[in-house]
Design a protein around this motif. Structure first.
Motif, PDB file in Angstrom:
ATOM      1  N   UNK A 186       0.843  -1.189   0.000  1.00 11.12           N
ATOM      2  CA  UNK A 186       0.000   0.000   0.000  1.00 11.12           C
ATOM      3  C   UNK A 186       0.888   1.254   0.000  1.00 11.12           C
ATOM      4  N   UNK A 187       0.318   2.427  -0.289  1.00  9.71           N
ATOM      5  CA  UNK A 187       1.091   3.669  -0.172  1.00  9.71           C
ATOM      6  C   UNK A 187       1.696   3.867   1.210  1.00  9.71           C
ATOM      7  N   UNK A 188       1.010   3.434   2.254  1.00  7.36           N
ATOM      8  CA  UNK A 188       1.553   3.551   3.609  1.00  7.36           C
ATOM      9  C   UNK A 188       2.845   2.762   3.769  1.00  7.36           C
ATOM     10  N   UNK A 189       2.939   1.618   3.100  1.00  8.78           N
ATOM     11  CA  UNK A 189       4.153   0.797   3.188  1.00  8.78           C
ATOM     12  C   UNK A 189       5.362   1.507   2.586  1.00  8.78           C
ATOM     13  N   UNK A 190       5.132   2.289   1.525  1.00  7.26           N
ATOM     14  CA  UNK A 190       6.242   2.931   0.821  1.00  7.26           C
ATOM     15  C   UNK A 190       6.486   4.377   1.232  1.00  7.26           C
ATOM     16  N   UNK A 193       9.943   5.588   2.369  1.00  9.49           N
ATOM     17  CA  UNK A 193      11.058   5.413   1.452  1.00  9.49           C
ATOM     18  C   UNK A 193      11.134   6.566   0.446  1.00  9.49           C
ATOM     19  N   UNK A 194      12.354   6.897   0.043  1.00  2.47           N
ATOM     20  CA  UNK A 194      12.581   7.999  -0.886  1.00  2.47           C
ATOM     21  C   UNK A 194      12.011   7.660  -2.261  1.00  2.47           C
ATOM     22  N   UNK A 211       1.631  10.137  -9.578  1.00  3.23           N
ATOM     23  CA  UNK A 211       1.956   8.984  -8.742  1.00  3.23           C
ATOM     24  C   UNK A 211       2.718   9.351  -7.469  1.00  3.23           C
ATOM     25  N   UNK A 212       2.616  10.596  -7.019  1.00  2.00           N
ATOM     26  CA  UNK A 212       3.296  10.994  -5.791  1.00  2.00           C
ATOM     27  C   UNK A 212       2.538  10.466  -4.589  1.00  2.00           C
ATOM     28  N   UNK A 213       3.269   9.922  -3.631  1.00  2.00           N
ATOM     29  CA  UNK A 213       2.661   9.480  -2.381  1.00  2.00           C
ATOM     30  C   UNK A 213       2.663  10.659  -1.418  1.00  2.00           C
ATOM     31  N   UNK A 214       1.509  11.011  -0.936  1.00  2.00           N
ATOM     32  CA  UNK A 214       1.374  12.155  -0.039  1.00  2.00           C
ATOM     33  C   UNK A 214       2.214  11.949   1.221  1.00  2.00           C
ATOM     34  N   UNK A 215       3.072  12.918   1.497  1.00  2.00           N
ATOM     35  CA  UNK A 215       3.886  12.859   2.700  1.00  2.00           C
ATOM     36  C   UNK A 215       5.209  12.141   2.534  1.00  2.00           C
ATOM     37  N   UNK A 216       5.465  11.549   1.377  1.00  2.15           N
ATOM     38  CA  UNK A 216       6.718  10.828   1.171  1.00  2.15           C
ATOM     39  C   UNK A 216       7.855  11.799   0.849  1.00  2.15           C
ATOM     40  N   UNK A 217       9.080  11.427   1.225  1.00  2.00           N
ATOM     41  CA  UNK A 217      10.250  12.200   0.823  1.00  2.00           C
ATOM     42  C   UNK A 217      10.518  11.949  -0.658  1.00  2.00           C
TER      43      UNK A 217
END
Length: 299
Positions: A186-190, A193-194, A211-217
């Motif tokens: 899921x997005x939460x799993x990734x 990660x950068x 395809x950006x995951x909200x809150x991801x670096x």
């Protein structure tokens, strides 16, 4: 009221773009007094104050901002008119300006152009590569004759020819992800990660994001080849076009993250050009060749 002159309008836009009278004069290869006099007479003729001169850098007034937008449009159309007149005088365009989007498969794209330019030796190819919204900005600003790129939304001012499909796959290098790679990711799993993304080459603010995951670096790179190398080296994960990584997937240098929550996406790519400008005979010939199905499908 006297009509504004072309020089006055050019001085006005140069001053806004470069921030000072001296910089505008240097850009236009004019003297400082010439630019100053042109702006002063333009304001007098229009009966409005275009510039706030109190700050260190000149700034537009509200009236000036509105007039500046219309001036840019007028000067852009003027340049297009000059170019179209030159095309008519020459019989054929001296060059074609083509923008290739960052996801286009280069062998197929350049192959189409080679087949065409083999028979159009009198016209020079001016080829540019842009990413995300950059091709559309170039097209809208009149900086190119046509683009090869994906079409995000219909536009009545744009005509397009379908060329090929490009599939994007979320991938990661072996060992980058600490957990198990499965279709249940899921997005939460990734999110910890950068994620590597392509930098938008558009100069104006753009809302495009893919395809950006909200809150991801995130880290950004300028092109797909650099993005691929960064992901192969295990520095980040991200989406890459299938045609670029087919051998990496086969040799297990990259692993697909496709699953129930991370799906690959297929982006139809088109040749696109504006309907509202005149196209020269060489551009029309290329358009006809593309329309007649010279493209090779890419999966």
């Amino acid at each position: 009221m006297n009509e504004p002159t072309l020089l006055q309008l050019q001085c006005f836009t140069a001053l806004v773009a470069h921030g000072s009278f001296s910089a505008a004069a240097q850009h236009l290869n004019r003297t400082h007094p010439t630019v100053h006099a042109a702006l002063k007479s333009l304001e007098e003729q229009l009966g409005i104050v275009l510039l706030n001169r109190d700050a260190y850098r000149v700034a537009l007034t509200a009236e000036g901002a509105a007039f500046h937008a219309r001036t840019l449009l007028f000067l852009r159309r003027y340049e297009e008119l000059k170019r179209e007149a030159a095309q008519l005088a020459a019989g054929e365009e001296p060059e074609l300006r083509i923008v290739v989007g960052d996801l286009c498969p280069l062998p197929e794209t350049l192959g189409m152009l080679r087949r065409f330019f083999d028979g159009s030796t009198g016209t020079r190819l001016n080829l540019l590569v842009e990413a995300i919204s950059g091709p559309w900005e170039r097209l809208q600003d009149g900086d190119c004759d046509l683009i090869f790129h994906h079409l995000d939304k219909p536009d009545p001012q744009i005509e397009a020819i379908a060329l090929f499909d490009v599939k994007l796959i979320p991938v990661v290098a072996p060992g980058f992800f600490a957990g198990e790679i499965s279709k249940a990711l899921t997005p939460d799993d990734l999110r910890p990660y950068l994620q590597c993304v392509i930098k938008d080459s558009c100069h104006r603010p753009s809302q495009a994001s893919y395809y950006l995951i909200d809150g991801a670096r995130t880290c950004s790179v300028a092109d797909q080849l650099m993005k691929r190398e960064l992901i192969v080296q295990g520095l980040a994960w991200g989406h890459l076009p299938q045609h670029l990584i087919a051998s990496d997937l086969k040799e297990k240098r990259l692993l697909s993250l496709e699953g129930h929550h991370f799906r690959g996406a297929t982006l139809p790519h088109y040749a696109a050009r504006r309907r509202d400008v005149a196209h020269g005979p060489v551009a029309e010939k290329l358009w006809a060749q593309l329309r007649d199905g010279q493209a090779n499908p890419v999966r």
